[in-house]
Each structure stands twice: as C-alpha cells, then as structure tokens.
Scaffold this motif. Structure first.
Motif, mmCIF file in Angstrom:
data_model
loop_
_atom_site.group_PDB
_atom_site.id
_atom_site.type_symbol
_atom_site.label_atom_id
_atom_site.label_comp_id
_atom_site.label_asym_id
_atom_site.label_seq_id
_atom_site.Cartn_x
_atom_site.Cartn_y
_atom_site.Cartn_z
ATOM 1 N N ARG A 57 -45.358 -2.748 77.076
ATOM 2 C CA ARG A 57 -46.341 -3.832 77.199
ATOM 3 C C ARG A 57 -47.254 -3.828 75.985
ATOM 4 O O ARG A 57 -47.820 -2.794 75.617
ATOM 5 C CB ARG A 57 -47.170 -3.696 78.477
ATOM 6 N N THR A 102 -50.665 -5.293 74.306
ATOM 7 C CA THR A 102 -51.945 -5.810 74.777
ATOM 8 C C THR A 102 -52.951 -5.852 73.630
ATOM 9 O O THR A 102 -53.088 -4.881 72.884
ATOM 10 C CB THR A 102 -52.513 -4.933 75.908
ATOM 11 N N GLN A 120 -55.152 -9.872 76.361
ATOM 12 C CA GLN A 120 -53.930 -10.675 76.483
ATOM 13 C C GLN A 120 -52.717 -9.764 76.318
ATOM 14 O O GLN A 120 -52.756 -8.814 75.532
ATOM 15 C CB GLN A 120 -53.902 -11.787 75.430
ATOM 16 N N ALA A 121 -51.625 -10.082 77.037
ATOM 17 C CA ALA A 121 -50.507 -9.139 77.048
ATOM 18 C C ALA A 121 -49.164 -9.840 77.197
ATOM 19 O O ALA A 121 -49.067 -10.967 77.698
ATOM 20 C CB ALA A 121 -50.683 -8.131 78.180
ATOM 21 N N THR A 161 -44.807 -8.356 77.867
ATOM 22 C CA THR A 161 -43.920 -7.207 78.050
ATOM 23 C C THR A 161 -42.588 -7.488 77.368
ATOM 24 O O THR A 161 -42.018 -8.567 77.528
ATOM 25 C CB THR A 161 -43.698 -6.925 79.539
ATOM 26 N N TRP A 165 -52.342 -3.959 67.850
ATOM 27 C CA TRP A 165 -52.523 -4.138 69.286
ATOM 28 C C TRP A 165 -52.046 -2.858 69.982
ATOM 29 O O TRP A 165 -51.525 -1.951 69.349
ATOM 30 C CB TRP A 165 -51.727 -5.351 69.781
ATOM 31 N N VAL A 169 -48.398 -14.015 72.857
ATOM 32 C CA VAL A 169 -49.790 -13.571 72.861
ATOM 33 C C VAL A 169 -50.658 -14.562 72.090
ATOM 34 O O VAL A 169 -51.794 -14.856 72.491
ATOM 35 C CB VAL A 169 -49.910 -12.159 72.270
#
Length: 368
Positions: free
Chosen positions: A5, A7, A12-13, A15, A35, A130
């Motif tokens: 993941r 982020t 905000q994320a 996967t 990030w 993202v």
C-alpha cells in the motif's frame, strides 16, 4: 498474492498487487522514497493489479482493436483507448501492455509480456490514482522544484523551461537541504494560510552536464561499471555516455534532451541527497541561467504564471487516459498565497561552484 500500500503524508492511498513479489516491490521502490510503501494483506481502496499474462494481453488487445478507439500519447508511447461510462480498456502496442480500469470496482488491471514493463506501468498508474485523490482534495500540481530544511521550511523554484529549476534544486540539495521535488510538486493552501507541499514521486532526470558540474559523474560511472542498473526508461546512448564519462548533451529527434534517469532511492544511495516527504512553502526563487553570467541576486517581476500549473492544457506526458482526474480547479487561493510569499530572483551561470554563494544567500533570505 503480494500487495503493497502506497500512502502520501496527507493520507491518500492505493494498493499495488500481483501474483508475485516483483511488481509490488517495484512500486515500493519507485514511490516509497517520497510516499510510504508498506506490505499489506488486506486489499482496500483503489487497486492496481499487474501481472505477466500473455493470454489476457491478447484478449484485451482484441477488445480494443475490434472497437472504435482513440489514439493518445501516454508516457512517450502511443496508447489506444476505448471508453464508456464505467470502463476504460487500453493498449500500448509498442510496449506489449494492456490496461483495464473498472471505475465501479476502482480496479486498474495491467498485463503484458515483460515484467519490468508491467512493473513500470503499475507504479506510474498507482501514482496517477493517488494524483486523482489529491486533486479531488484541493491540491494542485506545480511545475517547480523544491527543497526543504530540517524544520519543513520549503523553497520553491519556478521558471520557464531552461531557467534552472533542476539545477537550483540539486545544487541546494548538495549543500544541506533535503530535496522534495526536482520537476513538479503538489501544493495546497491550508486553513491557516500555509502553503503545504507534497512530492511528486518520479524518476529523476539529471543532464550529463549537470552531473559533471555537481561532481557526480565519476560516482555514477563507477556504479554502472560495477553492474548496478539505472531506471529502465533511460536511453542506451545515455548509459554509454555515462560509462565513457562523456558530458556533451544528447538529443532526441524531437529536440528534447536525453538525460540520465535515476530511481528515487538512487538519489540517496548514489548521490547522497536526502529526500523530504512534505513541507510548507516559505519563499520562491526565480533563477535565470545564462552561460558566462556572473552569479548575483537580481530583481524580478516574473511572478506565478498559468504555465506553472499542470492541467489538461499543459500536461505533456500523463494525460488523463483512464478518466481518473476530477474537473480542473482554478486554484485562486493558491495563486494568491504563492504571490504573497517572499521571492528572490537570481542570475547564474553554468559554474556551480561560482553559483554556490549566491544560491546560499538567496535561500537564506527566504528561510524563516
């Protein structure tokens, strides 16, 4: 299945998943320096799923080729797209890649024949998802470089092409600042009026001449000679020039310069540059690079231009192929906040040693 993941510092994320470990690990390397990238077992939120799968590639290619498709240029390669209200199917024939974005499931599937190609595309599109979230939350993308001190005070560098944004960022990063971005940044005005800044993770393009001026060419040559690899988008002619310690610029047929391409983590491991994950803008530099110029502080009236913002009209590499992005905003508050920041113009030549004192003075003036 393997999953990581990604982020941002603002939460905000996305996967990234795959049958094997390579593609999520690539995304972690590509995006995780700026990030956060962590392995996960729960699959939540938007997902980018990538695999080597020739059968699925053929199937998606057939869907596109049997439909009325649109031709666009995406990441310097032709892309053929078929769209409806909830689905986008696309192929990049030259890269042997196929894509399917399901809006309802928030799932972007990427398949191809080469694992490195799929991994590169998965990391790039994870960033795009993202990006869409950040823009929806009121962030804008500036065509700027940025460096940050240990307290988060950030100096943005704006200017037209060739003005010296990248040169300024790398020169300041070599003198104690952390690099937040070398080409573009996310920026937003917070309720207290602060201009908050987040990085745009990407491969870092540094010209051969700038590498030489930063006294980094030998370091890069030695790494390559030992068998280490740079970013796969780097042109072979650039690799050959680095191995031969040649510093003359190389050019594409379209007039764009061919530059060495570094993974974000190589900025730290190869070039000893610290990276920052966020900051708050405290000032703006407006450099002007002219061969033979005497480095000095100068008055400037340039200000913030429309061309300093990336939108549908100025985005030159990553158009919204998958209908991810929200309607563009005017960013009036951000423009006003940027205009209110202290700013400093400076004239520089190509001699970074000669520029150093002027750069330090300019940065000090803009630091709180």
């Amino acid at each position: 299945m393997s999953a990581v993941r990604i982020t941002t510092a603002d939460g905000q994320a996305v996967t990234v998943t795959s049958i094997g470990d390579t593609i999520p690990a690539w995304a972690a390397r590509y995006l995780g320096s700026w990030w956060t990238a962590l392995p996960v077992t729960d699959i939540a939120g938007p997902v980018v799923s990538g695999d080597v799968d020739e059968a699925e590639l053929r199937a998606l290619t057939a869907v596109v080729e049997s439909s009325s498709f649109e031709r666009i240029e995406y990441a310097d390669a032709e892309m053929l797209c078929v769209r409806d209200d909830t689905m986008v199917t696309a192929i990049q024939p030259a890269e042997s890649l196929a894509y399917r974005w399901d809006k309802d499931w928030r799932l972007l599937r990427i398949v191809g024949t080469d694992e490195t190609q799929v991994a590169t595309a998965a990391a790039r599109l994870a960033r795009e998802i993202v990006r869409a979230q950040l823009l929806a939350d009121g962030w804008a993308i500036l065509h700027a470089s940025a460096v940050t001190d240990q307290d988060g005070a950030t100096i943005l560098t704006l200017g037209d092409k060739g003005a010296g944004k990248t040169t300024t960022a790398f020169a300041l990063s070599r003198s104690g600042w952390a690099m937040l971005a070398n080409d573009r940044v996310f920026a937003r005005v917070e309720p207290d009026g602060t201009v908050r800044v987040l990085p745009w993770p990407s491969a870092a393009a540094i010209g051969l001449g700038l590498l030489h001026a930063l006294d980094l060419l030998d370091t890069v040559r030695e790494r390559l000679a030992s068998g280490e690899q740079m970013h796969p988008t780097q042109h072979p002619a650039v690799t050959d020039a680095l191995l031969a310690s040649r510093t003359e610029p190389l050019w594409k047929a379209n007039g764009k310069e061919l530059k060495p391409q570094f993974f974000p983590d190589q900025l730290t491991t190869w070039l000893s540059i610290s990276l920052a994950t966020q900051g708050r803008a405290t000032g703006i530099l407006f450099p002007q690079i002219t061969p033979g110029a005497t480095p000095r502080l100068i008055d400037t009236t340039r200000g913030v231009h429309d061309s300093d913002f990336f939108d549908e009209t100025t985005e030159d590499r990553y158009p919204d192929a998958f209908n991810l992005l929200p309607a563009p905003g005017t960013h009036t508050a951000l423009r006003q906040a940027l205009a209110a920041l202290p700013n400093q113009g400076l004239a520089m030549g190509h001699d970074l040693t000669a520029n150093a004192a002027t750069l330090k003075e300019a940065a000090t003036r803009l630091s709180p």
